[in-house]
Motif scaffolding. Structure first.
Motif, PDB file in Angstrom:
ATOM      1  N   GLU A 101       0.846  -1.191   0.000  1.00 17.95           N
ATOM      2  CA  GLU A 101       0.000   0.000   0.000  1.00 17.95           C
ATOM      3  C   GLU A 101       0.879   1.238   0.000  1.00 17.95           C
ATOM      4  OE1 GLU A 101      -3.219   0.186  -0.179  1.00 17.95           O
ATOM      5  OE2 GLU A 101      -3.778  -1.900   0.184  1.00 17.95           O
ATOM      6  N   GLN A 135       0.887   6.940   2.341  1.00 21.05           N
ATOM      7  CA  GLN A 135      -0.173   7.863   2.724  1.00 21.05           C
ATOM      8  C   GLN A 135      -1.396   7.127   3.264  1.00 21.05           C
ATOM      9  OE1 GLN A 135       1.507   8.016  -0.201  1.00 21.05           O
ATOM     10  NE2 GLN A 135       2.701   9.859   0.196  1.00 21.05           N
ATOM     11  N   ARG A 136      -1.774   6.014   2.626  1.00 26.06           N
ATOM     12  CA  ARG A 136      -2.935   5.250   3.106  1.00 26.06           C
ATOM     13  C   ARG A 136      -2.658   4.652   4.480  1.00 26.06           C
ATOM     14  NH1 ARG A 136      -5.954   1.002  -0.219  1.00 26.06           N
ATOM     15  NH2 ARG A 136      -7.671   1.704   1.080  1.00 26.06           N
ATOM     16  N   ASP A 190     -11.732  -0.258   1.544  1.00 26.64           N
ATOM     17  CA  ASP A 190     -11.939  -0.656   0.150  1.00 26.64           C
ATOM     18  C   ASP A 190     -13.325  -1.262  -0.057  1.00 26.64           C
ATOM     19  OD1 ASP A 190      -9.404   0.244  -0.470  1.00 26.64           O
ATOM     20  OD2 ASP A 190      -8.484  -1.749  -0.368  1.00 26.64           O
ATOM     21  N   TYR A 246      -2.728   7.361   7.075  1.00 28.76           N
ATOM     22  CA  TYR A 246      -4.112   7.771   7.333  1.00 28.76           C
ATOM     23  C   TYR A 246      -4.768   6.825   8.331  1.00 28.76           C
ATOM     24  CZ  TYR A 246      -9.101   8.374   6.705  1.00 28.76           C
ATOM     25  OH  TYR A 246     -10.435   8.551   6.943  1.00 28.76           O
ATOM     26  N   LEU A 268      -7.744  -1.289   6.053  1.00 30.79           N
ATOM     27  CA  LEU A 268      -7.640  -0.963   4.634  1.00 30.79           C
ATOM     28  C   LEU A 268      -8.643  -1.768   3.815  1.00 30.79           C
ATOM     29  CD1 LEU A 268      -3.772  -0.666   4.296  1.00 30.79           C
ATOM     30  CD2 LEU A 268      -5.438   1.191   4.092  1.00 30.79           C
TER      31      LEU A 268
END
Length: 76
Positions: free
Chosen positions: A22, A25-26, A65, A29, A61
């Protein structure tokens, strides 16, 4: 019998991102917005995460999604 266990492997947010495939940034976050995912150790200002935290980031995550896919499906 003397058994020596390996020291716990700690990961920076960058390594977590790399392991999960990944973007940094994700991962940042998720770490910033999920108070239940806490660093296992601190090295100065550097936050270090264990395997359990990596698993929680992965789950969050996937949940993000899934919500995004459902939202897109509903709007089609």
């Amino acid at each position: 019998m003397n058994t020596v266990s390996a020291p716990p492997r700690m990961r920076t947010p960058g390594i977590v991102a790399q392991e999960l495939g990944e973007s940094l940034q994700r991962v940042q976050y998720v770490l910033r917005t999920r108070p239940h995912i806490k660093p296992a150790a601190l090295a100065g200002r550097l936050r270090l995460y264990d395997r359990q935290a990596v698993a929680m980031v992965r789950e969050e995550l996937h949940a993000i999604d899934a919500r995004r896919a459902r939202r897109e499906w509903l709007h089609d």
